[in-house]
Each structure stands twice: as structure tokens, then as C-alpha cells.
Design an enzyme around this catalytic site. Sequence first.
Site, PDB file in Angstrom:
ATOM      1  N   SER A  14       0.812  -1.221   0.000  1.00  0.00           N
ATOM      2  CA  SER A  14       0.000   0.000   0.000  1.00  0.00           C
ATOM      3  C   SER A  14       0.844   1.269   0.000  1.00  0.00           C
ATOM      4  O   SER A  14       0.589   2.199  -0.772  1.00  0.00           O
ATOM      5  CB  SER A  14      -0.923  -0.005   1.221  1.00  0.00           C
ATOM      6  OG  SER A  14      -1.790  -1.115   1.185  1.00  0.00           O
ATOM      7  N   CYS A  42      -2.088  -6.103   2.747  1.00  0.00           N
ATOM      8  CA  CYS A  42      -3.488  -5.709   2.890  1.00  0.00           C
ATOM      9  C   CYS A  42      -4.361  -6.310   1.798  1.00  0.00           C
ATOM     10  O   CYS A  42      -5.392  -6.910   2.071  1.00  0.00           O
ATOM     11  CB  CYS A  42      -3.618  -4.190   2.884  1.00  0.00           C
ATOM     12  SG  CYS A  42      -5.332  -3.640   3.062  1.00  0.00           S
ATOM     13  N   CYS A  47      -6.032  -7.254   5.096  1.00  0.00           N
ATOM     14  CA  CYS A  47      -7.298  -6.548   5.342  1.00  0.00           C
ATOM     15  C   CYS A  47      -8.432  -6.935   4.396  1.00  0.00           C
ATOM     16  O   CYS A  47      -9.545  -7.228   4.838  1.00  0.00           O
ATOM     17  CB  CYS A  47      -7.101  -5.037   5.224  1.00  0.00           C
ATOM     18  SG  CYS A  47      -5.477  -4.415   5.610  1.00  0.00           S
ATOM     19  N   LYS A  50      -9.523 -10.732   4.432  1.00  0.00           N
ATOM     20  CA  LYS A  50     -10.034 -10.995   5.790  1.00  0.00           C
ATOM     21  C   LYS A  50     -11.399 -10.352   5.984  1.00  0.00           C
ATOM     22  O   LYS A  50     -12.306 -10.954   6.568  1.00  0.00           O
ATOM     23  CB  LYS A  50      -9.040 -10.470   6.814  1.00  0.00           C
ATOM     24  CG  LYS A  50      -9.433 -10.714   8.257  1.00  0.00           C
ATOM     25  CD  LYS A  50      -8.308 -10.309   9.199  1.00  0.00           C
ATOM     26  CE  LYS A  50      -7.921  -8.860   9.016  1.00  0.00           C
ATOM     27  NZ  LYS A  50      -6.803  -8.444   9.894  1.00  0.00           N
ATOM     28  N   ALA A 114      14.451  -6.916  -5.019  1.00  0.00           N
ATOM     29  CA  ALA A 114      15.472  -5.882  -5.135  1.00  0.00           C
ATOM     30  C   ALA A 114      16.112  -5.651  -3.778  1.00  0.00           C
ATOM     31  O   ALA A 114      15.439  -5.712  -2.745  1.00  0.00           O
ATOM     32  CB  ALA A 114      14.854  -4.577  -5.647  1.00  0.00           C
ATOM     33  N   TYR A 179      -5.379  -7.240  16.823  1.00  0.00           N
ATOM     34  CA  TYR A 179      -6.336  -7.176  15.714  1.00  0.00           C
ATOM     35  C   TYR A 179      -6.501  -8.523  15.019  1.00  0.00           C
ATOM     36  O   TYR A 179      -7.614  -9.010  14.822  1.00  0.00           O
ATOM     37  CB  TYR A 179      -5.846  -6.201  14.645  1.00  0.00           C
ATOM     38  CG  TYR A 179      -5.917  -4.736  14.911  1.00  0.00           C
ATOM     39  CD1 TYR A 179      -6.872  -3.950  14.290  1.00  0.00           C
ATOM     40  CD2 TYR A 179      -4.996  -4.103  15.729  1.00  0.00           C
ATOM     41  CE1 TYR A 179      -6.928  -2.574  14.485  1.00  0.00           C
ATOM     42  CE2 TYR A 179      -5.042  -2.734  15.946  1.00  0.00           C
ATOM     43  CZ  TYR A 179      -6.002  -1.976  15.322  1.00  0.00           C
ATOM     44  OH  TYR A 179      -6.050  -0.621  15.510  1.00  0.00           O
ATOM     45  N   GLU A 183      -9.881 -10.791  15.083  1.00  0.00           N
ATOM     46  CA  GLU A 183     -10.697 -10.847  13.869  1.00  0.00           C
ATOM     47  C   GLU A 183     -10.832 -12.260  13.334  1.00  0.00           C
ATOM     48  O   GLU A 183     -11.933 -12.696  12.980  1.00  0.00           O
ATOM     49  CB  GLU A 183     -10.117  -9.898  12.823  1.00  0.00           C
ATOM     50  CG  GLU A 183     -10.280  -8.442  13.208  1.00  0.00           C
ATOM     51  CD  GLU A 183      -9.631  -7.468  12.255  1.00  0.00           C
ATOM     52  OE1 GLU A 183      -9.970  -6.272  12.311  1.00  0.00           O
ATOM     53  OE2 GLU A 183      -8.765  -7.878  11.449  1.00  0.00           O
ATOM     54  N   HIS A 436     -32.484  10.161  13.816  1.00  0.00           N
ATOM     55  CA  HIS A 436     -33.302   9.232  14.595  1.00  0.00           C
ATOM     56  C   HIS A 436     -34.191   8.395  13.672  1.00  0.00           C
ATOM     57  O   HIS A 436     -34.710   8.916  12.683  1.00  0.00           O
ATOM     58  CB  HIS A 436     -34.167  10.031  15.567  1.00  0.00           C
ATOM     59  CG  HIS A 436     -35.041   9.197  16.426  1.00  0.00           C
ATOM     60  ND1 HIS A 436     -34.567   8.496  17.505  1.00  0.00           N
ATOM     61  CD2 HIS A 436     -36.373   8.928  16.349  1.00  0.00           C
ATOM     62  CE1 HIS A 436     -35.558   7.842  18.082  1.00  0.00           C
ATOM     63  NE2 HIS A 436     -36.663   8.088  17.391  1.00  0.00           N
ATOM     64  N   GLU A 441     -27.024   8.211  17.054  1.00  0.00           N
ATOM     65  CA  GLU A 441     -27.533   9.445  17.651  1.00  0.00           C
ATOM     66  C   GLU A 441     -27.101   9.587  19.106  1.00  0.00           C
ATOM     67  O   GLU A 441     -27.058  10.703  19.650  1.00  0.00           O
ATOM     68  CB  GLU A 441     -29.054   9.509  17.542  1.00  0.00           C
ATOM     69  CG  GLU A 441     -29.806   8.504  18.394  1.00  0.00           C
ATOM     70  CD  GLU A 441     -31.313   8.598  18.194  1.00  0.00           C
ATOM     71  OE1 GLU A 441     -31.888   9.624  18.607  1.00  0.00           O
ATOM     72  OE2 GLU A 441     -31.890   7.659  17.624  1.00  0.00           O
TER      73      GLU A 441
END
Length: 459
Positions: A14, A42, A47, A50, A114, A179, A183, A436, A441
Site C-alpha cells: 500500500s 493488505c 485486510c 479478511k 530488489a 487485531y 478478527e 433518529h 444518535e
Amino acid sequence: MSFDVDLFVIGGGSGGVRAARIAAGYGAKVMLAEEYRVGGTCVIRGCVPKKLMVYAGRFADEFEDAAGFGWRVERPRFDWSVLKARRDAEVTRLESIYDANLMRAGVEIVPERAVIEDANTVRLLKSGRLVRAQRILVAVGAHPVKEPAVPGVELAITSNEVFELESLPERILVIGGGYIAVEFAGVFAALGSRTTLLHRGDKLLRGFDDEVRDALADAYGKRMDLRLGVTLAEIERRDGGLAATLSDGSVIEADQILLATGRKPNIGGLGLDRVGIVPDAAGAIPVDEFSRTHVPSIYAVGDVTNRANLTPVAIREGHAFADTEFGGKPTSVDHHLIPTAVFSTPEIGTVGLSEAAARQQCGEIDVYKASFRPMKATLSGRDEKVLMKVIVECATDRVLGVHLFGQDAGELIQAVGIAVTMGATKADFDRTIAVHPTAAEELVTMRVPAVTKHPVGVG
């Protein structure tokens, strides 16, 4: 001194992809090397796939809840092979988009490893080609580790191998409290695996607000076998499966054992020693606020720097690097206020300081809190609560932190994060008209602090 490229990016995740594209957009000649698949952890094995699995697991709750609203749903049947095939196809589709976007921007993609040869030279290992670059950006990410190093640990899998499983394990032991562990434990429990989540600490998700951590433990204790305060001692093969012996002497039998206990930066064999870059105690590349190493031509972004190991942060760091070095717009990234979500079930969304951190850092605070049964549960009968907390600094009325636990917390915290990042006060929240009926709210209708360090109504 002549260069082949203005920027050479090592790593196609990323952060590296964003930096390459933005730099190329400023007119830089950019080359990017990725030895595996463009998209990084990711997109390829993190991410995105998953989250698709999280969605799959949540249908189980939806089918159950539908009955309370008058729907008659035949007993559903889950097919792991269908999910795996469609998930993998989506990952491949996204990878092709990343490739196309890079090429459209004018970035040359090199599909090989590389390494750094010197301060301005990169060696491509497969072809042996040397590329001279005015600037080198290291964006190679991190990898999962198998810890603790107990006997038989090689029998366990990591978050990388989860995506290669050909069948849904009937029994799975997930080890970790962050995390990834939280998850995946939620995913497998929802999909029908008999799931045990094991963590050495007394609470999950270190660094999160304690009440949110307690709410998650309560919810997960109803969905799976949650074991806190114990550690893994040994893994062995037994009766066609695996047996994990724990520090308390108990044994858990499972078909798979997932170790999600940590990740380390991918610095091995990168050539950092050739240019005198010494990794820090965590094995990460030290950089300043502009992602510069002490070598003027070499930079690093993302998980390899171990600043805040989140995909959006890596993207922001990559963009800021390109703006600074090629756009003439010096930009640093604030790592102190990061909205984030945990895609557990129920979800967690958080931004800013926890109650404990706010007390320590800011002195007198007010804590506004709401805990309630969501409207949907009144008919579905599901035994789950929503928790919302707003932490306010007494002296300034500024909102220091917002912590959400419940359905769509991840979506909510993105919008709330804008307000908190802009420095919103509790008065700003109070004068916002509520939508609402929604759970959200509650964020703008809480008027009386649940916990206060000064008389109610002052400030």
C-alpha cells in the site's frame, strides 16, 4: 551524477504503490520492484480478504436474526470452497487494478526481488541488473512470526497460511490478543468452527479503552472458548490433529492452530548494512517525521518503520513522502490521532485517547457513556449491547477520544474521526442534530457525564 530513475521503490504494498503513483504524477521517473504480488499484505493476504471472510461469517447472525422479523429461513449451509474461490478471485482482480494504475501512471514494475547495493544503487537479484536511483524508498512491510518458540511451533500456521486452507477446520485454536487474532477468531467462530481464542494477558486488544476490551471479552465469551491469562507450552500431533498444551496444564485439541502473536519488519537480506542503516530494537528502519533515514537518499514508509502498522497509515506516509520529495510540498504525518477499527463481531471503532490515557496525559476529564440494546435486537432477541464513550477534556471541552463497540462501529468512527481530528468540542457534538432512530444518535445526545472530575454541568 546520472541516474536511471528518479525514484526506485522496493515493495509493492500500500505505501510503496501510493508513493510511486504520486511521485510519477509529479513527473518523476519511477521504478517499483515487487517479488511476490503487487498489493502487499493488505490486498493479497490481509485486510481485504479478511474483511470478505468477516462478511461471510456475519450472515450466520443475519439468518438467525431474520426469524424475529417474521422470515422463515431454511437451515443454511456454508461452503468454504465457494467463499475461498470467490475471495481469491476478488484479490486477483484487485491486484490487476493495482498493476494497471501503476502502469497508467507511468511506473515501471519489475517482478523480482530488489536489494540495496549502495546509497543510490539497487540490485535486482533475478536478473542481476543494477539500477541507479536518485532516491530509494523502502516499503517492504512486515511478516508474521511464530511465537512463542515452544516445541512443535512449526506445526502451527500464521495469518499468511490462513488464506491457503482448503477446508474449514472443525476445531481451531487462535493464539494472540491483537487485531489479527481477534478478527480471525471471530470469523472462524461465525463460520462454524469450534473456536478457542487464547491470550496471555488478562484483556484483549492492548492499548484500547478498557471498557471496550471488557465488552469484547464478554461478547466473545458467548461466541467461543475464550481463555485469558494462559500461554502456549507445546504443540504436538495427536489422533490426526494437533494438541496444544497450555501453561495451566490443560490440553486443547484442534485441526489448526493459528499463531497471531506478532509481526516483524521485512529487513532480512535487504542490504541495509551496506549503507550503514542500523535497525532499531524492534527490527524496524529508523526514520524521521518525513520518512527519511540517516542516509540522505534512502527513505522508508509503512510497517517496515514500525510507527503505526496500519494500511491507511502506510498509504498516508507514502503520499506524504511523494508530496515532500517530488511535489515541493513538505508534508509529515501525524501518528498521534488515528481512527481505526477492529472487525470483530461486534465491531470496534476508536479514535483518540482511551479513558486511562486521557487521565494520565490530560488531568481532569469528563467521560460520557451510553450502553444499550440496539433496536434490531429488540425483535431478533440477540443478546448483545452497544457501548459508546466520549472522553472530554474539562479545561477546553475538547473531545479527546471516542470509542464505539457495536454494529458498524468501523463505519461510524471514520466520520467521527473527522470531527475529532478537527478539534471538535463536546459543545459541537451537543449542537449537532441527531439522526433518529439510529444507534449513532447517542453520540450527540449524551448530556450528563458518567464519570466526572468536576461538578456536573460545569464546562
